[in-house]
Design a protein around this motif. Structure first.
Motif, PDB file in Angstrom:
ATOM      1  N   LEU A 105       0.513  -0.922   0.112  1.00  0.00           N
ATOM      2  CA  LEU A 105      -0.452   0.005   0.268  1.00  0.00           C
ATOM      3  C   LEU A 105       0.872   1.288   0.239  1.00  0.00           C
ATOM      4  O   LEU A 105       2.393   1.320   1.261  1.00  0.00           O
ATOM      5  N   CYS A 106       0.411   2.346  -1.439  1.00  0.00           N
ATOM      6  CA  CYS A 106       1.538   3.092  -1.127  1.00  0.00           C
ATOM      7  C   CYS A 106       0.286   4.471  -0.779  1.00  0.00           C
ATOM      8  O   CYS A 106      -0.522   4.487  -1.414  1.00  0.00           O
ATOM      9  N   VAL A 107       0.544   4.965   0.206  1.00  0.00           N
ATOM     10  CA  VAL A 107       0.042   6.568   1.225  1.00  0.00           C
ATOM     11  C   VAL A 107       0.871   7.791  -0.353  1.00  0.00           C
ATOM     12  O   VAL A 107       2.036   8.008  -0.026  1.00  0.00           O
ATOM     13  N   LEU A 108       0.314   8.296  -1.127  1.00  0.00           N
ATOM     14  CA  LEU A 108       1.385   9.201  -2.002  1.00  0.00           C
ATOM     15  C   LEU A 108       0.334   9.944  -1.859  1.00  0.00           C
ATOM     16  O   LEU A 108      -0.481  10.595  -1.360  1.00  0.00           O
ATOM     17  N   ALA A 109       1.570  11.555  -0.772  1.00  0.00           N
ATOM     18  CA  ALA A 109       1.754  12.319  -0.281  1.00  0.00           C
ATOM     19  C   ALA A 109       0.357  12.304   0.638  1.00  0.00           C
ATOM     20  O   ALA A 109      -0.198  12.433   1.594  1.00  0.00           O
ATOM     21  N   CYS A 110       1.841  11.760   1.765  1.00  0.00           N
ATOM     22  CA  CYS A 110       1.529  11.529   3.140  1.00  0.00           C
ATOM     23  C   CYS A 110       1.525  12.276   4.199  1.00  0.00           C
ATOM     24  O   CYS A 110       2.121  12.593   4.912  1.00  0.00           O
ATOM     25  N   CYS A 161       4.806   8.706   0.659  1.00  0.00           N
ATOM     26  CA  CYS A 161       5.569   9.838   0.178  1.00  0.00           C
ATOM     27  C   CYS A 161       5.081  10.988   0.303  1.00  0.00           C
ATOM     28  O   CYS A 161       4.261  11.173   0.008  1.00  0.00           O
ATOM     29  N   VAL A 162       5.817  11.871   0.149  1.00  0.00           N
ATOM     30  CA  VAL A 162       5.596  13.450   0.836  1.00  0.00           C
ATOM     31  C   VAL A 162       6.862  13.766  -0.098  1.00  0.00           C
ATOM     32  O   VAL A 162       7.475  13.349  -0.935  1.00  0.00           O
ATOM     33  N   ALA A 163       6.186  15.373  -0.006  1.00  0.00           N
ATOM     34  CA  ALA A 163       7.282  16.762  -1.378  1.00  0.00           C
ATOM     35  C   ALA A 163       8.397  16.361  -0.862  1.00  0.00           C
ATOM     36  O   ALA A 163       9.420  16.644  -1.032  1.00  0.00           O
ATOM     37  N   ARG A 164       8.624  16.665   0.715  1.00  0.00           N
ATOM     38  CA  ARG A 164       9.869  17.555   1.204  1.00  0.00           C
ATOM     39  C   ARG A 164      10.672  16.270   2.593  1.00  0.00           C
ATOM     40  O   ARG A 164      10.047  15.670   2.928  1.00  0.00           O
ATOM     41  N   GLU A 165      11.645  16.419   1.747  1.00  0.00           N
ATOM     42  CA  GLU A 165      12.252  15.879   3.295  1.00  0.00           C
ATOM     43  C   GLU A 165      12.176  15.682   4.126  1.00  0.00           C
ATOM     44  O   GLU A 165      12.162  14.928   5.601  1.00  0.00           O
ATOM     45  N   GLU A 166      12.087  17.101   4.811  1.00  0.00           N
ATOM     46  CA  GLU A 166      12.211  17.570   6.156  1.00  0.00           C
ATOM     47  C   GLU A 166      10.562  16.965   6.828  1.00  0.00           C
ATOM     48  O   GLU A 166      10.140  16.761   7.623  1.00  0.00           O
ATOM     49  N   SER A 167       9.780  16.412   6.178  1.00  0.00           N
ATOM     50  CA  SER A 167       8.759  16.117   6.379  1.00  0.00           C
ATOM     51  C   SER A 167       8.458  14.548   6.197  1.00  0.00           C
ATOM     52  O   SER A 167       7.737  13.682   7.773  1.00  0.00           O
ATOM     53  N   ALA A 168       9.227  13.838   5.307  1.00  0.00           N
ATOM     54  CA  ALA A 168       9.653  12.583   5.582  1.00  0.00           C
ATOM     55  C   ALA A 168      10.165  12.364   6.351  1.00  0.00           C
ATOM     56  O   ALA A 168      10.116  11.168   7.674  1.00  0.00           O
ATOM     57  N   THR A 169      11.236  12.824   7.348  1.00  0.00           N
ATOM     58  CA  THR A 169      11.899  13.077   8.837  1.00  0.00           C
ATOM     59  C   THR A 169      11.452  12.482   9.866  1.00  0.00           C
ATOM     60  O   THR A 169      10.717  11.707  11.088  1.00  0.00           O
ATOM     61  N   LYS A 170       9.479  14.007   9.554  1.00  0.00           N
ATOM     62  CA  LYS A 170       8.856  13.411  10.791  1.00  0.00           C
ATOM     63  C   LYS A 170       7.934  12.363  10.482  1.00  0.00           C
ATOM     64  O   LYS A 170       7.289  11.704  12.247  1.00  0.00           O
ATOM     65  N   LEU A 188       9.434   8.114   1.616  1.00  0.00           N
ATOM     66  CA  LEU A 188      10.059   9.078   0.803  1.00  0.00           C
ATOM     67  C   LEU A 188       9.978   9.811  -0.126  1.00  0.00           C
ATOM     68  O   LEU A 188       8.686  10.388   0.539  1.00  0.00           O
ATOM     69  N   ALA A 189      10.874  10.889  -0.264  1.00  0.00           N
ATOM     70  CA  ALA A 189      10.139  12.362  -0.081  1.00  0.00           C
ATOM     71  C   ALA A 189      10.696  12.650  -1.401  1.00  0.00           C
ATOM     72  O   ALA A 189      12.046  12.321  -2.713  1.00  0.00           O
ATOM     73  N   SER A 190       9.545  13.184  -2.627  1.00  0.00           N
ATOM     74  CA  SER A 190       9.628  13.445  -3.733  1.00  0.00           C
ATOM     75  C   SER A 190      10.409  12.899  -4.802  1.00  0.00           C
ATOM     76  O   SER A 190      10.853  12.503  -5.940  1.00  0.00           O
TER      77      SER A 190
END
Ligand SMILES: NC(=O)C1=CN([C@@H]2O[C@H](COP(=O)(O)OP(=O)(O)OC[C@H]3O[C@@H](n4cnc5c(N)ncnc54)[C@H](OP(=O)(O)O)[C@@H]3O)[C@@H](O)[C@H]2O)C=CC1
Ligand SMILES: O=C(O)[C@@H]1CCC=N1
Length: 410
Positions: A105-110, A161-170, A188-190
């Motif tokens: 399951l992929c959550v795209l724009a999480c 997957c999110v846009a920014r690396e800082e969101s990915a870290t969170k 994953l980011a971007s």
């Protein structure tokens, strides 16, 4: 023919045969490689031979009887020009696919909602509640605790997957705190394309106005080929999304809400179109959303109203909740206790409706002693036109929902 077989054997073992569309992990021209035991569950194993069913049959038979009993069998006929000989050859391959062990399951724009849904699903999979009945459309709350044989309609691998690396870290911290399954979520980011490629089912959770651009990113259309795409976007219609993906992509709309995070959500899912995979898709969707609250199917024409009522609903409910608590504070109650009393009162009342089947008017009347304090409070509310104000809020929110994701009017 024999030459071809030998060549296939060597090529197959060294670099996966020359049939890249099969995407085989291993190739056997006899049964030897099929004695891999359980490992074959993780492999796609092909048996290839050339126009000689007799030679294939023994290996096939053994595979069916023993090692990968419940594998999916698919007979494929292949044609290749034999470059060595300049001949046109035919090969038969029997693909033994691994038995389904859940899906990715992929959550795209999480973001807020992606986290709410994925956290709820992961917690439900982690929950150990042996006596909890499976919850379908009308029960709450539920659990996905797997019992018995693996269920192909339950997600077992997760990508966010999110846009920014800082969101990915969170996100890694948020999911990591949920335990081992949460920690296994690949964040994953971007890297939307990679995320979609890895997935079997994609939950699209971006802002409505971003959907077209994200689905239009290079490669995404092909990566979604044949997959289930569940969109939770307000206002973006099935017709719009179907125009942005390949016809083979199965597009579904869902409208969840933030309480999914604590598995008390309300999700409305658009009615599934009839297709050969309807039953499987329905099971997948129900397993996701029933595990995190209530789930019900409704025609897409109701989606804007559902978006307003249950999607936006937690915000409206919190205005009422806060106002009740404020009233208590005004009359001297400490803030924390006032909030607790208000929240539990709303929860208990809602449960009387959902679980007890009581009509709200019945509950109201039962509380309202003639000449008592409740009727005094009710009349004050009616003076403030609370009912029409709340109902109009749903009306206005519905109208606004229908504009989201649509081209802006000049
Ligand atoms: N909020 C709610 O209660 C509900 C919302 N919805 C719907 O859910 C959707 C999402 O809402 P919500 O979760 O609140 O939104 P959020 O703003 O919280 O999340 C949006 C997410 O999209 C990511 N993102 C932005 N651009 C891209 C991109 N180009 N590629 C990949 N990811 C991207 C963001 O990543 P980053 O953080 O890195 O920028 C963020 O994680 C909306 O369509 C809304 O209509 C439906 C029901 C309820
Ligand atoms: O306010 C919004 O647009 C989103 C949709 C439903 C809840 N939040």
């Amino acid at each position: 023919m024999a030459d071809y077989e030998v060549r296939a054997s060597i090529v197959g073992l060294q670099r996966r045969l020359e049939f890249p569309e099969l995407n085989l992990d291993a190739v056997a021209l006899n049964s030897e490689r099929l004695s891999l035991g359980d490992r074959t569950r993780e492999l796609k194993v092909g048996i290839a031979a050339l126009d000689d069913e007799a030679r294939v049959a023994p290996g096939v038979q053994r595979a069916q009887n023993g090692v990968v009993e419940d594998a999916l069998h698919e007979q494929v006929e292949l044609e290749r020009a034999d470059r060595d000989k300049g001949e046109h050859c035919c090969a038969h391959a029997l693909l033994l696919r691994p038995a389904p062990m859940g899906y990715t399951l992929c959550v795209l724009a999480c973001g807020t909602m992606g986290i709410a849904v994925l956290s709820g699903v992961i917690e439900s999979l982690d929950a150990v509640r042996p006596n909890t009945a499976t919850k379908w459309e009308s029960h709450s709350p539920g659990t996905l605790t797997p019992t018995g044989p693996p269920d192909a309609s339950i997600p077992t691998r997760f990508v966010a997957c999110v846009a920014r690396e800082e969101s990915a870290t969170k996100l890694r911290a948020v999911f990591g705190a949920l335990g081992p399954l949460g920690a296994s979520v690949e964040v994953l980011a971007s890297r939307n394309l990679e995320a979609v490629q890895k997935a079997d089912v994609v939950l699209l959770c971006c802002k409505p106005q971003l959907a077209h651009a994200i689905l239009g990113e290079p490669g995404i259309k092909d990566a979604l080929d044949g997959k289930l795409l569940i969109s939770i976007l307000a206002g973006v219609t099935m017709a719009q999304m179907n125009a942005w993906v390949l016809p083979s992509t199965k597009v579904i709309r869902a409208m969840p809400n933030t309480p999914c995070k604590i598995r008390e959500g309300m999700t409305v899912v658009s009615t599934l179109p009839i297709s050969p995979s309807t039953d499987v898709d329905r099971a997948i969707i129900l397993k996701i959303f029933s595990s995190i609250g209530r789930c019900r199917f409704l025609d897409e024409k109701h989606f804007d109203a559902c978006t307003a009522l249950s999607g936006s609903g937690p915000a409206f409910a919190c205005i009422f909740l806060e106002a009740m608590a404020d009233g208590g504070v005004m009359m001297g109650l400490p803030r924390a206790e006032a909030l607790e009393l208000a929240a539990q009162t709303l929860q208990g009342t809602a449960r009387m409706v959902l679980q007890g089947g009581a009509h709200p008017a019945q509950i109201k009347d039962a509380v309202t002693t003639p000449g008592g304090c409740t009727i005094a409070g009710l009349l004050a509310m009616e003076d403030g036109r609370v009912r029409s104000t709340i109902a109009r809020a749903i009306q206005v929110a519905t109208e606004r929902a229908s504009e989201l994701g649509q081209p802006t009017k000049k």
